[in-house]
Write a protein that holds these residues in place. Structure first.
Motif, PDB file in Angstrom:
ATOM      1  N   LEU A  80     -34.875  17.818  32.370  1.00 51.76           N
ATOM      2  CA  LEU A  80     -34.309  18.401  31.150  1.00 51.76           C
ATOM      3  C   LEU A  80     -34.654  17.591  29.913  1.00 51.76           C
ATOM      4  O   LEU A  80     -35.015  18.154  28.868  1.00 51.76           O
ATOM      5  CB  LEU A  80     -32.788  18.515  31.286  1.00 51.76           C
ATOM      6  N   PHE A  81     -34.574  16.274  30.016  1.00 51.29           N
ATOM      7  CA  PHE A  81     -34.819  15.436  28.845  1.00 51.29           C
ATOM      8  C   PHE A  81     -36.305  15.397  28.486  1.00 51.29           C
ATOM      9  O   PHE A  81     -36.663  15.261  27.320  1.00 51.29           O
ATOM     10  CB  PHE A  81     -34.280  14.025  29.080  1.00 51.29           C
ATOM     11  N   ARG A  82     -37.180  15.519  29.467  1.00 55.12           N
ATOM     12  CA  ARG A  82     -38.606  15.640  29.161  1.00 55.12           C
ATOM     13  C   ARG A  82     -38.860  16.912  28.351  1.00 55.12           C
ATOM     14  O   ARG A  82     -39.577  16.898  27.340  1.00 55.12           O
ATOM     15  CB  ARG A  82     -39.430  15.680  30.443  1.00 55.12           C
ATOM     16  N   ILE A  83     -38.299  18.023  28.823  1.00 57.92           N
ATOM     17  CA  ILE A  83     -38.474  19.301  28.128  1.00 57.92           C
ATOM     18  C   ILE A  83     -37.879  19.225  26.727  1.00 57.92           C
ATOM     19  O   ILE A  83     -38.476  19.708  25.747  1.00 57.92           O
ATOM     20  CB  ILE A  83     -37.842  20.439  28.938  1.00 57.92           C
ATOM     21  N   SER A  84     -36.702  18.628  26.617  1.00 60.47           N
ATOM     22  CA  SER A  84     -36.060  18.467  25.316  1.00 60.47           C
ATOM     23  C   SER A  84     -36.940  17.685  24.357  1.00 60.47           C
ATOM     24  O   SER A  84     -37.111  18.060  23.188  1.00 60.47           O
ATOM     25  CB  SER A  84     -34.711  17.760  25.490  1.00 60.47           C
ATOM     26  N   CYS A  85     -37.533  16.589  24.834  1.00 58.92           N
ATOM     27  CA  CYS A  85     -38.421  15.788  23.990  1.00 58.92           C
ATOM     28  C   CYS A  85     -39.641  16.596  23.560  1.00 58.92           C
ATOM     29  O   CYS A  85     -40.066  16.528  22.397  1.00 58.92           O
ATOM     30  CB  CYS A  85     -38.867  14.531  24.727  1.00 58.92           C
ATOM     31  N   ALA A  86     -40.204  17.362  24.502  1.00 56.05           N
ATOM     32  CA  ALA A  86     -41.410  18.135  24.192  1.00 56.05           C
ATOM     33  C   ALA A  86     -41.146  19.208  23.140  1.00 56.05           C
ATOM     34  O   ALA A  86     -41.999  19.491  22.288  1.00 56.05           O
ATOM     35  CB  ALA A  86     -41.960  18.771  25.463  1.00 56.05           C
ATOM     36  N   ILE A  87     -39.948  19.813  23.180  1.00 58.35           N
ATOM     37  CA  ILE A  87     -39.641  20.923  22.279  1.00 58.35           C
ATOM     38  C   ILE A  87     -38.982  20.465  20.980  1.00 58.35           C
ATOM     39  O   ILE A  87     -39.340  20.928  19.888  1.00 58.35           O
ATOM     40  CB  ILE A  87     -38.736  21.950  22.994  1.00 58.35           C
ATOM     41  N   LEU A  88     -38.035  19.537  21.078  1.00 59.64           N
ATOM     42  CA  LEU A  88     -37.238  19.155  19.915  1.00 59.64           C
ATOM     43  C   LEU A  88     -37.747  17.920  19.180  1.00 59.64           C
ATOM     44  O   LEU A  88     -37.463  17.752  17.991  1.00 59.64           O
ATOM     45  CB  LEU A  88     -35.780  18.907  20.339  1.00 59.64           C
ATOM     46  N   VAL A  89     -38.476  17.057  19.891  1.00 62.87           N
ATOM     47  CA  VAL A  89     -38.868  15.772  19.304  1.00 62.87           C
ATOM     48  C   VAL A  89     -40.339  15.734  18.904  1.00 62.87           C
ATOM     49  O   VAL A  89     -40.683  15.393  17.765  1.00 62.87           O
ATOM     50  CB  VAL A  89     -38.569  14.612  20.276  1.00 62.87           C
ATOM     51  N   VAL A  90     -41.216  16.087  19.842  1.00 68.80           N
ATOM     52  CA  VAL A  90     -42.660  15.949  19.637  1.00 68.80           C
ATOM     53  C   VAL A  90     -43.170  16.623  18.360  1.00 68.80           C
ATOM     54  O   VAL A  90     -43.954  16.025  17.616  1.00 68.80           O
ATOM     55  CB  VAL A  90     -43.422  16.470  20.876  1.00 68.80           C
ATOM     56  N   PRO A  91     -42.746  17.863  18.053  1.00 70.90           N
ATOM     57  CA  PRO A  91     -43.283  18.509  16.840  1.00 70.90           C
ATOM     58  C   PRO A  91     -42.957  17.759  15.543  1.00 70.90           C
ATOM     59  O   PRO A  91     -43.649  17.945  14.536  1.00 70.90           O
ATOM     60  CB  PRO A  91     -42.612  19.887  16.862  1.00 70.90           C
ATOM     61  N   PHE A  92     -41.911  16.930  15.553  1.00 69.82           N
ATOM     62  CA  PHE A  92     -41.494  16.231  14.344  1.00 69.82           C
ATOM     63  C   PHE A  92     -41.822  14.735  14.378  1.00 69.82           C
ATOM     64  O   PHE A  92     -41.570  14.024  13.407  1.00 69.82           O
ATOM     65  CB  PHE A  92     -39.979  16.398  14.140  1.00 69.82           C
ATOM     66  N   CYS A 141     -36.353  10.005  19.999  1.00 69.42           N
ATOM     67  CA  CYS A 141     -35.238  10.852  19.574  1.00 69.42           C
ATOM     68  C   CYS A 141     -34.587  10.291  18.308  1.00 69.42           C
ATOM     69  O   CYS A 141     -34.282  11.031  17.372  1.00 69.42           O
ATOM     70  CB  CYS A 141     -34.202  10.970  20.687  1.00 69.42           C
ATOM     71  N   TRP A 142     -34.389   8.986  18.292  1.00 68.70           N
ATOM     72  CA  TRP A 142     -33.757   8.339  17.138  1.00 68.70           C
ATOM     73  C   TRP A 142     -34.606   8.513  15.879  1.00 68.70           C
ATOM     74  O   TRP A 142     -34.079   8.725  14.787  1.00 68.70           O
ATOM     75  CB  TRP A 142     -33.548   6.863  17.437  1.00 68.70           C
ATOM     76  N   THR A 143     -35.919   8.463  16.052  1.00 61.37           N
ATOM     77  CA  THR A 143     -36.842   8.548  14.920  1.00 61.37           C
ATOM     78  C   THR A 143     -36.754   9.885  14.199  1.00 61.37           C
ATOM     79  O   THR A 143     -36.912   9.945  12.967  1.00 61.37           O
ATOM     80  CB  THR A 143     -38.294   8.305  15.395  1.00 61.37           C
ATOM     81  N   VAL A 144     -36.510  10.965  14.939  1.00 63.32           N
ATOM     82  CA  VAL A 144     -36.547  12.300  14.326  1.00 63.32           C
ATOM     83  C   VAL A 144     -35.160  12.856  14.019  1.00 63.32           C
ATOM     84  O   VAL A 144     -35.049  14.009  13.587  1.00 63.32           O
ATOM     85  CB  VAL A 144     -37.305  13.294  15.239  1.00 63.32           C
ATOM     86  N   LYS A 179     -30.058  18.038  16.346  1.00 58.71           N
ATOM     87  CA  LYS A 179     -29.629  16.651  16.139  1.00 58.71           C
ATOM     88  C   LYS A 179     -28.483  16.298  17.079  1.00 58.71           C
ATOM     89  O   LYS A 179     -28.467  15.211  17.679  1.00 58.71           O
ATOM     90  CB  LYS A 179     -29.191  16.454  14.682  1.00 58.71           C
ATOM     91  N   ALA A 180     -27.536  17.214  17.224  1.00 59.12           N
ATOM     92  CA  ALA A 180     -26.402  16.973  18.109  1.00 59.12           C
ATOM     93  C   ALA A 180     -26.867  16.837  19.568  1.00 59.12           C
ATOM     94  O   ALA A 180     -26.410  15.959  20.302  1.00 59.12           O
ATOM     95  CB  ALA A 180     -25.389  18.104  17.987  1.00 59.12           C
ATOM     96  N   LEU A 181     -27.794  17.706  19.981  1.00 55.78           N
ATOM     97  CA  LEU A 181     -28.322  17.645  21.342  1.00 55.78           C
ATOM     98  C   LEU A 181     -29.054  16.333  21.589  1.00 55.78           C
ATOM     99  O   LEU A 181     -28.909  15.711  22.653  1.00 55.78           O
ATOM    100  CB  LEU A 181     -29.260  18.825  21.600  1.00 55.78           C
ATOM    101  N   LEU A 182     -29.831  15.897  20.609  1.00 53.45           N
ATOM    102  CA  LEU A 182     -30.577  14.658  20.759  1.00 53.45           C
ATOM    103  C   LEU A 182     -29.658  13.444  20.771  1.00 53.45           C
ATOM    104  O   LEU A 182     -29.924  12.459  21.472  1.00 53.45           O
ATOM    105  CB  LEU A 182     -31.618  14.522  19.643  1.00 53.45           C
ATOM    106  N   GLN A 183     -28.567  13.508  20.015  1.00 51.03           N
ATOM    107  CA  GLN A 183     -27.597  12.407  20.038  1.00 51.03           C
ATOM    108  C   GLN A 183     -26.969  12.271  21.421  1.00 51.03           C
ATOM    109  O   GLN A 183     -26.779  11.158  21.927  1.00 51.03           O
ATOM    110  CB  GLN A 183     -26.525  12.636  18.973  1.00 51.03           C
TER     111      GLN A 183
END
Length: 209
Positions: A93-105, A161-164, A173-177
């Motif tokens: 789940l966290f890999r997918i989250s990083c790929a979708i929510l973090v990587v583009p930014f 996650c912290w960077t973006v 943001k809430a999900l990443l926190q």
């Protein structure tokens, strides 16, 4: 990082062997893309910012999710097995989250490369071990790499996650926190689980010798 597999369940059937071989090739291409000094197999964008690389990564994570379900269904109910299953689910789940929510930014090219290199190297080792299930070196390498890479890559995920955080939307943001907190709390637990599994495997091999 590499989650636990019950007695190499996914390496027994010839059709699954073929799936494992394709997955190994795919992860190897992603690893080459991550470490290539110039444009990798998927173009010049770092890490998963290359659209084709991200698409392939998400397909492979879908395969990983299928494996988690298959392995879970084969296990007996116990606290240890439940913890291993939860670890596998959260990794996926966290890999997918990083790929979708973090990587583009994520503008940091080094973090992009570290994330993809860590994910792809761990799964390259894992699928190599599944295909070479009788090769003791690959089994030990897989388990010790799991412990080391879990610590390093999970830390990189927290940093990314912290960077973006100030760049993404409020809900993201809430999900990443939440992901940052869960990952930070799970770092020592997951690392110890992988180390325990590695030492147990090494001890078993020593007795067999």
């Amino acid at each position: 990082p590499i989650f636990f597999c019950s007695r190499h369940l996914l390496a027994m059937h010839p059709a699954l062997q073929l799936v494992n071989a394709v997955a190994l090739l795919s992860w190897s291409l992603l690893l080459l893309h991550a470490v290539a000094p110039a444009a990798g197999p998927f173009g010049g964008n770092a890490g998963l910012r290359a659209d084709n690389a991200r698409s392939l990564f998400l397909v492979l994570q879908g395969l990983m999710a299928t494996e988690v379900v298959a392995i879970t269904s084969s296990r007996k109910l116990s606290i240890g097995n439940l913890m291993q299953t939860m670890l596998g689910v959260l990794i996926c789940l966290f890999r997918i989250s990083c790929a979708i929510l973090v990587v583009p930014f994520l503008e940091n090219a080094l973090l992009q490369k570290v994330l993809l290199a860590g994910w792809s190297f761990s799964d390259t080792v894992r699928y190599s071990a599944l295909l070479g299930k009788d090769v003791r070196f690959l089994q030990l390498l897989r388990r010790f790499c799991s412990a080391l890479l879990f610590l390093l890559v999970a830390s990189a995920e927290i940093a990314a996650c912290w960077t973006v955080l100030e760049t993404v939307a409020t809900t993201a943001k809430a999900l990443l926190q939440v992901q940052i907190i869960v990952t930070a709390l799970g770092l020592p637990v997951g690392t110890m689980m992988f180390l325990k599994s590695a030492m147990k495997s090494k001890s078993k091999d020593s007795k067999e010798e």
